[in-house]
Design a protein around this motif. Structure first.
Motif, PDB file in Angstrom:
ATOM      1  N   LEU A 234       0.814  -1.216   0.000  1.00 10.48           N
ATOM      2  CA  LEU A 234       0.000   0.000   0.000  1.00 10.48           C
ATOM      3  C   LEU A 234       0.844   1.261   0.000  1.00 10.48           C
ATOM      4  CD1 LEU A 234      -2.769  -0.936   2.613  1.00 10.48           C
ATOM      5  CD2 LEU A 234      -2.790  -1.253   0.125  1.00 10.48           C
ATOM      6  N   ALA A 235       2.118   1.136   0.364  1.00 14.93           N
ATOM      7  CA  ALA A 235       2.968   2.313   0.512  1.00 14.93           C
ATOM      8  C   ALA A 235       3.182   3.049  -0.801  1.00 14.93           C
ATOM      9  CB  ALA A 235       4.314   1.917   1.111  1.00 14.93           C
ATOM     10  N   ALA A 236       3.011   2.357  -1.915  1.00 14.16           N
ATOM     11  CA  ALA A 236       3.225   2.975  -3.220  1.00 14.16           C
ATOM     12  C   ALA A 236       1.970   3.614  -3.794  1.00 14.16           C
ATOM     13  CB  ALA A 236       3.774   1.935  -4.202  1.00 14.16           C
ATOM     14  N   GLU A 237       0.834   3.478  -3.119  1.00 12.35           N
ATOM     15  CA  GLU A 237      -0.394   4.080  -3.644  1.00 12.35           C
ATOM     16  C   GLU A 237      -0.263   5.602  -3.626  1.00 12.35           C
ATOM     17  OE1 GLU A 237      -3.923   2.706  -1.772  1.00 12.35           O
ATOM     18  OE2 GLU A 237      -3.660   0.636  -2.441  1.00 12.35           O
ATOM     19  N   PRO A 238      -0.531   6.244  -4.720  1.00 11.81           N
ATOM     20  CA  PRO A 238      -0.294   7.692  -4.825  1.00 11.81           C
ATOM     21  C   PRO A 238      -0.991   8.488  -3.713  1.00 11.81           C
ATOM     22  CG  PRO A 238      -0.801   6.770  -6.982  1.00 11.81           C
ATOM     23  CD  PRO A 238      -1.058   5.672  -5.980  1.00 11.81           C
ATOM     24  N   GLY A 239      -0.196   9.241  -2.986  1.00  9.34           N
ATOM     25  CA  GLY A 239      -0.735  10.162  -1.998  1.00  9.34           C
ATOM     26  C   GLY A 239      -1.141   9.556  -0.679  1.00  9.34           C
ATOM     27  N   LEU A 240      -1.166   8.236  -0.555  1.00  9.74           N
ATOM     28  CA  LEU A 240      -1.715   7.623   0.652  1.00  9.74           C
ATOM     29  C   LEU A 240      -0.869   7.932   1.879  1.00  9.74           C
ATOM     30  CD1 LEU A 240      -3.690   5.825   2.181  1.00  9.74           C
ATOM     31  CD2 LEU A 240      -2.362   3.826   1.430  1.00  9.74           C
ATOM     32  N   VAL A 241       0.432   7.669   1.805  1.00  8.77           N
ATOM     33  CA  VAL A 241       1.257   7.847   3.003  1.00  8.77           C
ATOM     34  C   VAL A 241       1.323   9.320   3.399  1.00  8.77           C
ATOM     35  CG1 VAL A 241       2.582   5.728   2.645  1.00  8.77           C
ATOM     36  CG2 VAL A 241       3.417   7.880   1.671  1.00  8.77           C
ATOM     37  N   ALA A 242       1.337  10.203   2.406  1.00  7.80           N
ATOM     38  CA  ALA A 242       1.356  11.639   2.736  1.00  7.80           C
ATOM     39  C   ALA A 242       0.066  12.047   3.446  1.00  7.80           C
ATOM     40  CB  ALA A 242       1.551  12.462   1.463  1.00  7.80           C
ATOM     41  N   SER A 243      -1.068  11.494   3.022  1.00  2.00           N
ATOM     42  CA  SER A 243      -2.344  11.822   3.665  1.00  2.00           C
ATOM     43  C   SER A 243      -2.406  11.292   5.086  1.00  2.00           C
ATOM     44  CB  SER A 243      -3.494  11.254   2.841  1.00  2.00           C
ATOM     45  OG  SER A 243      -3.648  11.954   1.631  1.00  2.00           O
ATOM     46  N   VAL A 244      -1.912  10.076   5.299  1.00  2.00           N
ATOM     47  CA  VAL A 244      -1.897   9.506   6.644  1.00  2.00           C
ATOM     48  C   VAL A 244      -0.991  10.332   7.550  1.00  2.00           C
ATOM     49  CG1 VAL A 244      -1.268   7.490   8.020  1.00  2.00           C
ATOM     50  CG2 VAL A 244      -2.442   7.181   5.827  1.00  2.00           C
ATOM     51  N   TYR A 245       0.182  10.677   7.053  1.00  2.00           N
ATOM     52  CA  TYR A 245       1.118  11.476   7.843  1.00  2.00           C
ATOM     53  C   TYR A 245       0.495  12.823   8.217  1.00  2.00           C
ATOM     54  CZ  TYR A 245       5.309  14.044   9.177  1.00  2.00           C
ATOM     55  OH  TYR A 245       6.219  14.798   9.863  1.00  2.00           O
ATOM     56  N   ARG A 246      -0.103  13.496   7.237  1.00  2.00           N
ATOM     57  CA  ARG A 246      -0.719  14.801   7.510  1.00  2.00           C
ATOM     58  C   ARG A 246      -1.820  14.692   8.557  1.00  2.00           C
ATOM     59  NH1 ARG A 246      -0.160  15.691   1.821  1.00  2.00           N
ATOM     60  NH2 ARG A 246      -2.275  14.915   1.497  1.00  2.00           N
ATOM     61  N   ALA A 247      -2.612  13.633   8.494  1.00  2.00           N
ATOM     62  CA  ALA A 247      -3.721  13.480   9.434  1.00  2.00           C
ATOM     63  C   ALA A 247      -3.216  13.280  10.861  1.00  2.00           C
ATOM     64  CB  ALA A 247      -4.608  12.314   9.008  1.00  2.00           C
ATOM     65  N   PHE A 248      -2.245  12.405  11.043  1.00  3.21           N
ATOM     66  CA  PHE A 248      -1.683  12.199  12.382  1.00  3.21           C
ATOM     67  C   PHE A 248      -1.029  13.482  12.899  1.00  3.21           C
ATOM     68  CE2 PHE A 248      -2.279   7.689  11.734  1.00  3.21           C
ATOM     69  CZ  PHE A 248      -2.356   7.164  13.021  1.00  3.21           C
ATOM     70  N   ASP A 249      -0.316  14.176  12.026  1.00  4.63           N
ATOM     71  CA  ASP A 249       0.361  15.394  12.444  1.00  4.63           C
ATOM     72  C   ASP A 249      -0.653  16.472  12.820  1.00  4.63           C
ATOM     73  OD1 ASP A 249       2.983  16.636  12.785  1.00  4.63           O
ATOM     74  OD2 ASP A 249       2.394  17.969  11.158  1.00  4.63           O
ATOM     75  N   GLU A 250      -1.737  16.583  12.064  1.00  5.43           N
ATOM     76  CA  GLU A 250      -2.773  17.562  12.373  1.00  5.43           C
ATOM     77  C   GLU A 250      -3.478  17.225  13.686  1.00  5.43           C
ATOM     78  OE1 GLU A 250      -5.556  20.765  12.024  1.00  5.43           O
ATOM     79  OE2 GLU A 250      -3.505  20.385  11.326  1.00  5.43           O
ATOM     80  N   ALA A 251      -3.762  15.943  13.915  1.00  7.07           N
ATOM     81  CA  ALA A 251      -4.402  15.529  15.167  1.00  7.07           C
ATOM     82  C   ALA A 251      -3.535  15.894  16.368  1.00  7.07           C
ATOM     83  CB  ALA A 251      -4.688  14.030  15.135  1.00  7.07           C
ATOM     84  N   LYS A 252      -2.247  15.638  16.255  1.00  3.46           N
ATOM     85  CA  LYS A 252      -1.322  15.976  17.330  1.00  3.46           C
ATOM     86  C   LYS A 252      -1.241  17.485  17.522  1.00  3.46           C
ATOM     87  CE  LYS A 252       2.750  16.631  16.443  1.00  3.46           C
ATOM     88  NZ  LYS A 252       4.164  17.057  16.336  1.00  3.46           N
ATOM     89  N   ARG A 253      -1.211  18.251  16.423  1.00  2.00           N
ATOM     90  CA  ARG A 253      -1.105  19.712  16.509  1.00  2.00           C
ATOM     91  C   ARG A 253      -2.312  20.308  17.214  1.00  2.00           C
ATOM     92  NH1 ARG A 253      -3.165  23.902  14.670  1.00  2.00           N
ATOM     93  NH2 ARG A 253      -4.550  22.782  13.254  1.00  2.00           N
ATOM     94  N   ILE A 254      -3.498  19.767  16.959  1.00  2.66           N
ATOM     95  CA  ILE A 254      -4.707  20.249  17.627  1.00  2.66           C
ATOM     96  C   ILE A 254      -4.558  20.144  19.139  1.00  2.66           C
ATOM     97  CG2 ILE A 254      -7.129  19.660  18.085  1.00  2.66           C
ATOM     98  CD1 ILE A 254      -7.381  19.001  15.089  1.00  2.66           C
ATOM     99  N   VAL A 255      -4.032  19.028  19.606  1.00  4.02           N
ATOM    100  CA  VAL A 255      -3.873  18.826  21.048  1.00  4.02           C
ATOM    101  C   VAL A 255      -2.784  19.732  21.603  1.00  4.02           C
ATOM    102  CG1 VAL A 255      -3.288  17.125  22.812  1.00  4.02           C
ATOM    103  CG2 VAL A 255      -4.761  16.478  20.906  1.00  4.02           C
ATOM    104  N   GLN A 256      -1.665  19.842  20.893  1.00  3.44           N
ATOM    105  CA  GLN A 256      -0.608  20.739  21.363  1.00  3.44           C
ATOM    106  C   GLN A 256      -1.108  22.183  21.428  1.00  3.44           C
ATOM    107  OE1 GLN A 256       2.523  19.593  18.513  1.00  3.44           O
ATOM    108  NE2 GLN A 256       3.749  18.921  20.254  1.00  3.44           N
ATOM    109  N   ASP A 257      -1.840  22.613  20.413  1.00  4.13           N
ATOM    110  CA  ASP A 257      -2.372  23.981  20.418  1.00  4.13           C
ATOM    111  C   ASP A 257      -3.328  24.201  21.586  1.00  4.13           C
ATOM    112  OD1 ASP A 257      -0.925  24.692  18.208  1.00  4.13           O
ATOM    113  OD2 ASP A 257      -2.595  24.577  16.794  1.00  4.13           O
TER     114      ASP A 257
END
Length: 332
Positions: A234-257
């Motif tokens: 699944l790692a080669a599916e276009p855009g998938l890993v970037a979307s997962v990374y962004r989502a986890f990073d955004e979730a963490k940022r919400i809590v830090q903020d």
């Protein structure tokens, strides 16, 4: 990107809660979130191929690289971290006063030989105190409840290291209290120490917070225990890993903020007294992003764990970040 129906397993931490309550979604993915009260159950399901993307104990993940080809790659997302000097407990009558006194002793280890906290602390003991795993007799089991050996993951034990599993209804906490083992390396604090019903168990590093803060000042390492893994195909599916990374990073940022914003009100919504003072102290030491994702901010800690894992005989070869992380996220 057209990706649908992916199953993601992760523990329900405060910094992943925005994924569960849908404040944050993964772009282009119809995600079914899975969790468990025991994070090892998420690991097991990932190891058995039942999940597409999942939080995975770092050692559990790395052990798959000694198969013909690991079915997984990692994303530089680290949902679980902890300083682990606090995870070493001793029997007060054992005569163990310093880390160096562990040599020649019998030590329990929670869950498996080479648990994530175990890898970290064995590495620290070797690097900083000259105590190597082969100098210790190891007993593996549950801290307060018996647990069977995890038969769904490789469990290498290098030559020269003595390891046995607890038997029947034995628990490491009870064995430590009785003096049947001298010390314990455990992610779980023994319950009788927590509830104050024993005087026979204490931490090896009594002032562990000061020791751990000094460790961070000297090394810059905030030890990660878990990583987020994805099935290799699944790692080669276009855009998938970037979307997962962004989502986890955004979730963490919400809590830090949330914590940053509420500092001006002395965190009135938090039930812990003097939390604001602790938050300020941690912010001074650890910085504005005190729980960083991405490889750049974590490379030293990752490289240290990879070295420890190899030195302790849990990886046949010394792995690198290029070996284990999704290529598209190596520059994060």
């Amino acid at each position: 990107m057209s990706v649908r129906n992916r199953t993601l397993g992760v523990y329900r931490y405060e910094h992943t809660e925005p994924l569960f309550d849908r404040r944050v979604t993964i772009d282009g993915v119809d995600t079914h979130l899975d969790t468990s009260p025991l994070i090892s159950d998420v690991f097991r399901r990932m190891a058995l191929g039942e999940l597409d993307i999942a939080e995975f104990g770092l050692t559990y993940f790395l052990r798959t690289f000694d198969t013909r080809e690991s079915p997984f790659l990692a994303l530089p997302i680290f949902p679980n971290r902890n300083f682990r000097h606090s995870a070493l407990f001793v029997n007060v009558d054992s005569g163990i006063e310093r880390p160096e006194d562990l040599a020649g002793r019998t030590v329990g280890e929670f869950a498996l030989y080479g648990s994530d906290p175990g890898v970290w602390m064995k590495g620290v003991l070797a690097d900083e105190y000259g105590v190597r795993p082969e100098q210790i007799d190891w007993v593996v089991g549950g801290t307060d409840h018996p647990i069977p050996s995890f038969d769904w993951i490789p469990q290498p034990v290098p030559d020269g290291v003595r390891v046995r599993h607890t038997e029947g209804d034995q628990t490491l906490g009870a064995m430590l209290e009785a003096g049947e083992i001298d010390a314990l390396l455990s992610v779980d604090v023994p319950q009788r120490l927590l509830d104050g019903s024993t005087q026979r168990i204490r931490r090896l590093f009594v002032d562990y917070e000061a020791v751990e803060r000094d460790y961070y000042r000297r090394t810059g390492i905030f030890p990660m225990m878990h990583v987020v893994a994805i099935r290799r195909e699944l790692a080669a599916e276009p855009g998938l890993v970037a979307s997962v990374y962004r989502a986890f990073d955004e979730a963490k940022r919400i809590v830090q903020d949330h914590y940053r914003t509420n500092a001006s009100k002395q965190h009135m919504a938090v039930i812990t007294p003097w939390f604001s003072e602790l938050f300020a102290e941690n912010r001074t030491l650890l910085g504005e992003d005190w729980w960083p994702y991405g490889l750049d901010a974590n490379r030293k800690a990752v490289d240290t764990f990879l070295r420890y894992h190899h030195e302790q005989g849990l990886s046949r070869r010394l792995l690198t970040s290029d070996d284990i992380f999704v290529p598209a996220l190596l520059n994060t």
